[in-house]
Design an enzyme around this catalytic site. Sequence first.
Site, short mmCIF file in Angstrom:
data_model
loop_
_atom_site.label_atom_id
_atom_site.label_comp_id
_atom_site.label_asym_id
_atom_site.label_seq_id
_atom_site.Cartn_x
_atom_site.Cartn_y
_atom_site.Cartn_z
N HIS A 67 0.83 -1.20 0.00
CA HIS A 67 0.00 0.00 0.00
C HIS A 67 0.87 1.26 0.00
O HIS A 67 0.54 2.23 -0.69
CB HIS A 67 -0.94 0.00 1.21
CG HIS A 67 -2.00 -1.05 1.13
ND1 HIS A 67 -3.35 -0.77 1.18
CD2 HIS A 67 -1.92 -2.41 0.99
CE1 HIS A 67 -4.05 -1.89 1.07
NE2 HIS A 67 -3.19 -2.90 0.97
N ASP A 106 -7.05 4.28 3.55
CA ASP A 106 -7.78 3.11 3.08
C ASP A 106 -8.36 2.30 4.24
O ASP A 106 -9.56 2.20 4.41
CB ASP A 106 -6.96 2.24 2.12
CG ASP A 106 -5.55 1.97 2.58
OD1 ASP A 106 -5.22 2.27 3.75
OD2 ASP A 106 -4.75 1.45 1.78
N SER A 125 4.10 -11.91 -1.42
CA SER A 125 4.59 -12.22 -0.07
C SER A 125 3.47 -12.37 0.96
O SER A 125 3.72 -12.78 2.09
CB SER A 125 5.54 -11.12 0.40
OG SER A 125 4.89 -9.86 0.40
N TRP A 148 13.79 -11.65 -2.73
CA TRP A 148 13.10 -10.60 -3.49
C TRP A 148 13.67 -10.52 -4.89
O TRP A 148 14.87 -10.74 -5.11
CB TRP A 148 13.27 -9.27 -2.76
CG TRP A 148 12.66 -8.10 -3.46
CD1 TRP A 148 11.34 -7.75 -3.48
CD2 TRP A 148 13.34 -7.12 -4.24
NE1 TRP A 148 11.16 -6.61 -4.23
CE2 TRP A 148 12.38 -6.21 -4.71
CE3 TRP A 148 14.68 -6.93 -4.60
CZ2 TRP A 148 12.70 -5.11 -5.50
CZ3 TRP A 148 15.01 -5.84 -5.39
CH2 TRP A 148 14.02 -4.95 -5.84
N HIS A 157 -0.27 -13.83 -8.82
CA HIS A 157 -1.30 -14.06 -7.82
C HIS A 157 -2.47 -13.08 -7.93
O HIS A 157 -3.41 -13.17 -7.15
CB HIS A 157 -0.69 -13.98 -6.42
CG HIS A 157 -0.15 -12.63 -6.07
ND1 HIS A 157 0.79 -11.97 -6.84
CD2 HIS A 157 -0.39 -11.82 -5.02
CE1 HIS A 157 1.10 -10.83 -6.28
NE2 HIS A 157 0.40 -10.70 -5.18
N GLU A 194 0.71 -4.39 -13.32
CA GLU A 194 2.02 -4.63 -13.93
C GLU A 194 1.92 -5.72 -14.99
O GLU A 194 2.59 -5.65 -16.02
CB GLU A 194 3.04 -5.00 -12.86
CG GLU A 194 3.44 -3.83 -11.96
CD GLU A 194 4.44 -4.22 -10.90
OE1 GLU A 194 4.92 -5.37 -10.90
OE2 GLU A 194 4.76 -3.36 -10.04
#
EC number: 2.4.1.-
Length: 437
Positions: free
Chosen positions: A18, A117, A254, A312, A330, A338
Site C-alpha cells: 500500500h 484506506d 509475499s 526478493w 497471484h 504490472e
Amino acid sequence: MGTKELHIVMYPWLAFGHFIPYLHLSNKLAQKGHKITFLLPHRAKLQLDSQNLYPSLITLVPITVPQVDTLPLGAESTADIPLSQHGDLSIAMDRTRPEIESILSKLDPKPDLIFFDMAQWVPVIASKLGIKSVSYNIVCAISLDLVRDWYKKDDGSNVPSWTLKHDKSSHFGENISILERALIALGTPDAIGIRSCREIEGEYCDSIAERFKKPVLLSGTTLPEPSDDPLDPKWVKWLGKFEEGSVIFCCLGSQHVLDKPQLQELALGLEMTGLPFFLAIKPPLGYATLDEVLPEGFSERVRDRGVAHGGWVQQPQMLAHPSVGCFLCHCGSSSMWEALVSDTQLVLFPQIPDQALNAVLMADKLKVGVKVEREDDGGVSKEVWSRAIKSVMDKESEIAAEVKKNHTKWRDMLINEEFVNGYIDSFIKDLQDLVEK
C-alpha cells in the site's frame, strides 16, 4: 472548475503493498505541483526515501506504530509479521489515531484532503479539522463492489469453496471485522478514490457510487515510469541463455505462502512444461530455505533451465526482459496492473478473495489470461499447473492466441501517455472541485 494547488495527506494501510502505490500516486500529483505529506512508519520511510521523486513537494513524515502485545517487538508493517497477525497490526494502526490527529492539526498550510484506506476513523477526525477525506483504494473496483456479496454466500454457492476459509467475521482490530472496517471506510468519507480506469472497470465504479452514495474518482493506474535501476546482472545473464518469450516467470507475492505439498506440486508442474522457468517464492512457514522443501532431485534435473529463488526480485524489470514470455501471478492489484502493461502471457493464481475477484476480471471479462483451476480444498496438482501454462505458451493454441490478442489491446491503451495523463489530470480536477464544494 478547480485550479487550486492542493495539500494532500496520505495515510495508507501499514503494508509496502500500500505504501508504494500511494507513493506512486504522490509522485504523479507532485509532478503537477501539488504538496504531499506522507505518513508512514520509521523503517518504511528509510526504505522509501529513494522513491520520493519530488522531495521539495513530498514530505515523508515518520510515525510511531504502538506496540501490541501479540505482535513481535518493533513490528511496524505487514513485512514484519505473518498473514495471520494482520488483524493485530490493525489494532496498532488504530492506536496511531491520537498521533495522526495531532499531526493533522499542526500542519501548515492546513491540508485540503487526506487519503486513507483501512483507517476507517480518518473521516471523523478530518471532518472535525475541516479537511476533506478520500478513501483511496489500491484494490480494484470489482473487489470493492462485489466482495460484500461474495462473503454473503456462506453456503459456498457460486464461489470457490477455498475462499471461504478467509472469514469475513475475523477480527481486523478491536471489536471490528475486516468487512465492517471496509464498509465504514467506503461509507463515511467525502469521496471514494480508486486506482483504476473506466474503460476496464466502469460498471463496477458506477455500482460503488450508487451503493455508497459517494462520488467515485478514478486516478488511472498510476504506475511508475520504467525504473532506471537495471535488472540484477546475475539474472540478466541467466535469462540471456534462452529464446525470446520462452521463460516462465512465477512470482506469487509475499502475503500468502504456499505450504510444502503445494509448493512441490508447483515446482513439479513447472518442470513438466519442459520450458525454462524462474520461480520466485518464499519458503513455507517453518522452513528457512527453498532447498529444504523442493522435491527430491528437482534442482539437479532442472539446473540448466530452472531457478528457484526464495528472495526478493525486481518484478517490473523481470517482466520487461525479452526472454520472459509468461507471467504466473497471484493477481494482487499492483501485480495485476504490472501484468497488464507487460508483454507476457498471463496465468492467474489468486490466493485470497480480492485476488480471486481480480482474476475474474482478468480471465472472464478482459480475457487476457487463464486461471489455474483448483480443487475444492484449494489444491492444485502438477498436471493442472503444467496444463494451464502450456495453454498460453503453446504457439498452436487457440487460447494462447486469444489471450495475446486481448492483452495487446488493453496493454496498448494502458501505456498510452495521453491516456495516462488524461486520467491524472481529471483526478486532480475532481479533487479540486471536491475541496471547493
